[in-house]
Design a protein around this motif. Structure first.
Motif, short mmCIF file in Angstrom:
data_model
loop_
_atom_site.label_atom_id
_atom_site.label_comp_id
_atom_site.label_asym_id
_atom_site.label_seq_id
_atom_site.Cartn_x
_atom_site.Cartn_y
_atom_site.Cartn_z
N SER A 262 27.35 -58.93 -13.99
CA SER A 262 25.97 -59.43 -13.92
C SER A 262 25.75 -60.38 -15.08
O SER A 262 26.36 -60.23 -16.15
CB SER A 262 24.96 -58.28 -13.97
N ILE A 263 24.88 -61.35 -14.87
CA ILE A 263 24.62 -62.37 -15.90
C ILE A 263 23.99 -61.77 -17.16
O ILE A 263 24.43 -62.08 -18.27
CB ILE A 263 23.74 -63.49 -15.32
N PRO A 264 22.96 -60.93 -17.06
CA PRO A 264 22.37 -60.37 -18.29
C PRO A 264 23.37 -59.59 -19.13
O PRO A 264 23.39 -59.71 -20.36
CB PRO A 264 21.26 -59.45 -17.74
N VAL A 265 24.22 -58.78 -18.47
CA VAL A 265 25.22 -58.01 -19.22
C VAL A 265 26.20 -58.95 -19.91
O VAL A 265 26.58 -58.76 -21.07
CB VAL A 265 25.98 -57.04 -18.28
N THR A 266 26.61 -60.00 -19.20
CA THR A 266 27.55 -60.97 -19.77
C THR A 266 26.96 -61.65 -21.00
O THR A 266 27.65 -61.84 -22.02
CB THR A 266 27.92 -62.03 -18.72
N ILE A 267 25.68 -62.02 -20.94
CA ILE A 267 25.02 -62.67 -22.07
C ILE A 267 25.00 -61.74 -23.28
O ILE A 267 25.26 -62.15 -24.42
CB ILE A 267 23.59 -63.10 -21.69
N SER A 268 24.70 -60.47 -23.05
CA SER A 268 24.65 -59.50 -24.15
C SER A 268 26.01 -59.37 -24.84
O SER A 268 26.10 -59.39 -26.07
CB SER A 268 24.20 -58.14 -23.63
N PHE A 269 27.06 -59.26 -24.05
CA PHE A 269 28.39 -59.14 -24.63
C PHE A 269 28.86 -60.45 -25.27
O PHE A 269 29.56 -60.43 -26.28
CB PHE A 269 29.40 -58.68 -23.58
N ALA A 270 28.45 -61.57 -24.68
CA ALA A 270 28.82 -62.87 -25.25
C ALA A 270 28.28 -63.01 -26.67
O ALA A 270 28.96 -63.54 -27.56
CB ALA A 270 28.31 -64.00 -24.38
N ALA A 271 27.06 -62.52 -26.90
CA ALA A 271 26.48 -62.57 -28.24
C ALA A 271 27.29 -61.72 -29.22
O ALA A 271 27.51 -62.11 -30.38
CB ALA A 271 25.03 -62.08 -28.21
N LEU A 272 27.78 -60.58 -28.77
CA LEU A 272 28.57 -59.72 -29.64
C LEU A 272 29.94 -60.32 -29.95
O LEU A 272 30.48 -60.11 -31.04
CB LEU A 272 28.75 -58.35 -28.99
N TYR A 273 30.51 -61.05 -29.00
CA TYR A 273 31.80 -61.68 -29.25
C TYR A 273 31.70 -62.72 -30.38
O TYR A 273 32.69 -62.97 -31.08
CB TYR A 273 32.33 -62.34 -27.98
N ILE A 274 30.54 -63.32 -30.53
CA ILE A 274 30.34 -64.25 -31.64
C ILE A 274 30.49 -63.50 -32.96
O ILE A 274 31.18 -63.95 -33.88
CB ILE A 274 28.95 -64.91 -31.54
N THR A 275 29.85 -62.34 -33.05
CA THR A 275 29.97 -61.52 -34.25
C THR A 275 31.40 -61.07 -34.48
O THR A 275 31.90 -61.08 -35.60
CB THR A 275 29.05 -60.28 -34.14
N SER A 276 32.08 -60.67 -33.40
CA SER A 276 33.47 -60.23 -33.52
C SER A 276 34.36 -61.36 -34.03
O SER A 276 35.22 -61.15 -34.88
CB SER A 276 33.99 -59.76 -32.15
N GLY A 277 34.11 -62.58 -33.53
CA GLY A 277 34.88 -63.73 -33.99
C GLY A 277 34.65 -64.02 -35.46
O GLY A 277 35.60 -64.32 -36.20
N LEU A 278 33.41 -63.91 -35.89
CA LEU A 278 33.10 -64.16 -37.30
C LEU A 278 33.67 -63.07 -38.20
O LEU A 278 34.07 -63.34 -39.34
CB LEU A 278 31.59 -64.27 -37.48
N GLU A 279 33.73 -61.84 -37.69
CA GLU A 279 34.36 -60.76 -38.44
C GLU A 279 35.85 -61.05 -38.63
O GLU A 279 36.42 -60.82 -39.70
CB GLU A 279 34.17 -59.44 -37.69
N THR A 280 36.48 -61.59 -37.59
CA THR A 280 37.89 -61.96 -37.67
C THR A 280 38.10 -63.11 -38.66
O THR A 280 39.09 -63.13 -39.40
CB THR A 280 38.41 -62.37 -36.28
#
Length: 468
Positions: A262-280
């Protein structure tokens, strides 16, 4: 006689020379030390991250009400994917002349805690299929960061990452408290026995972290879990049936659960991937500074982010949560200065092999709730502290305080009251139903609306970004 003594002396000097070369090799990126040297150093990394790698799986399996067999499958896959993604970080896959998947650095990957709060929210309505579907599609945002890292890094200053980490930590603390007391819904929730065990495990973690040395310090979580586990076994609190029924060998199978999207779920996880990338990004810079006394290159950082994203895609396909670079392993590199890729690779290989042993997953799946809560609640609090540190790097100027105030007001305030956003369009309403995604997205938008204008403040922000 003199000739014999000369030969013996030469042999002794040669042996010392070879031993010194072996010793020096572990402090070099490339090269192949002997296995008797490499395996203990690799195992040190595995022990330091083993418990933290599997704990998020236990939390999500509980939120999704999965049975023991499904939980064991998720654990198998988490171990296998973490080892495989670590291999990719060590020995990158090249994509043309400029891009590669992998940092070519001693980066150890593991299951990320950052996705647990959002995954728990998604699981409440869509189950494990919706969680894995969101993880798969949401990873596109981190792929884009890796490919266009040179141009995008300015949009994700420490203020964004710090506020998101604080929200993640706060949300996780409630889950940690539930396990600390014995597991929400359990008959003896909050009992003296549960709390005593949890406090004992927490005390062991604190004491080892404060006074432990070497492997004892880096493996504090695992040691505390083992001691708590044994105590609970004596008290009859460990269900051994699943352990006895689990097999000794099984191949991790992809797509065990049917994904939904679903699009809303994808958007929520996409925002978290940004944080994960910055943590890396932060862990990559930490490793190069500690091991090589230099900043990470653009190619190394971009490759590390792409490996993070690629490992997360693999994790979703293999029924596990997204991967990220583990800070505790970067800390081991900083402490020991051992950067040899072959040494780390032996640990990654052991981790992958562990993924083929279901009984090992069953052993961890049977960990009593107070043992898990006592060991991981300190990890959650450290996430909050790391977020505060990142915000402190950005400084508390009038602009930053305003952005933080609005971000937490909407992310931790409005997003915590579902009824308040019930009349909003469905996509926006879903974002605000998850405080982590709301915090991250609001922080990014506010940083774009209110750019840094003051020259001195701009320089401070640039310096903080480089430090992260």
């Amino acid at each position: 006689m003199e000739i014999v003594e000369t030969v013996e002396t030469a042999a002794s000097v040669n042996a010392k020379s070879l031993e010194q070369q072996e010793h020096d090799l572990v402090y070099q990126l490339d090269g192949k030390p002997r296995l008797r040297t490499a395996i203990p150093l690799g195992m040190q990394h595995v022990l330091a991250m083993f418990a933290s790698n599997l704990a998020p799986i236990l939390l999500i399996a509980g939120a999704c009400s999965l049975n023991g067999a499904d939980t064991i499958i998720m654990m198998q896959c988490a171990m296998f994917v973490s080892g495989l993604t670590t291999f990719i970080q060590l020995y990158p896959i090249r994509l043309g002349k400029r891009l590669r998947i992998g940092g070519n650095l001693p980066i150890v990957m593991g299951t990320s805690f950052a996705f647990v709060p959002t995954a728990t929210t998604v699981a409440a309505t869509g189950g494990i299929g919706a969680v894995l579907g969101g993880c798969l599609l949401g990873s596109v945002s981190e792929v884009l960061i890796g490919v266009f890292y040179k141009y995008l890094r300015k949009f994700f200053p420490p203020l964004v990452v710090g506020s998101t980490l604080i929200t993640i930590g706060i949300n996780l603390m409630s889950a940690g408290a539930g396990y600390f007391a014995g597991g929400v819904g359990s008959e003896d929730y909050g009992s003296i026995r549960n709390l005593s065990i949890a406090f004992l495990v927490l005390a062991i973690v604190v004491l080892l972290q404060r006074f432990g040395k070497g492997l004892f310090k880096s493996s504090a979580l695992l040691i505390a879990m083992v001691i708590g586990y044994i105590l609970c076994a004596f008290l009859g609190m460990v269900d051994t049936q699943a352990i006895m029924e689990a097999g000794w060998f099984s191949v991790p199978k992809p797509f065990h659960f049917k994904m939904t999207f679903s699009i809303p779920v994808t958007i929520s996880f996409a925002a978290l991937y940004i944080t994960s990338g910055l943590e890396t990004i932060g862990n990559t810079s930490g490793i190069t500074m500690a091991g090589f006394d230099r900043e990470a290159t653009e190619t190394e950082t971009s490759g590390a982010i792409l490996a993070d994203a690629g490992g997360s895609i693999l994790a979703a396909c293999f029924n596990a949560l997204p991967n990220t670079a583990f800070g505790q392993n970067a800390g081991i590199v900083s402490m020991t200065k051992v950067v040899n890729k072959f040494c780390i690779a032996t640990g990654a290989f052991i981790l992958m092999i562990s993924g083929f042993v279901p009984k090992l997953g069953a052993l961890f799946a049977a960990i009593p709730a107070p043992v898990l809560g006592g060991s991981i609640i300190s990890v959650f609090s450290m996430i909050i502290i790391n977020g505060i540190k990142m915000i402190a790097k950005a400084g508390f100027s009038e602009r930053n305080v305003l952005i933080l105030g609005v971000t937490f007001a909407l992310g931790l305030g409005l997003a915590k009251d579902p009824a308040a956003v019930a009349q909003l369009p469905s996509a926006i309403r879903f974002i605000f139903s998850d405080s982590v995604a709301a915090t991250c997205i609001v922080a990014i938008i506010l940083n774009l609306i209110f750019p840094i204008k003051d020259k001195e403040e701009l320089e401070k922000a640039k310096a903080a970004l480089l430090d992260s």
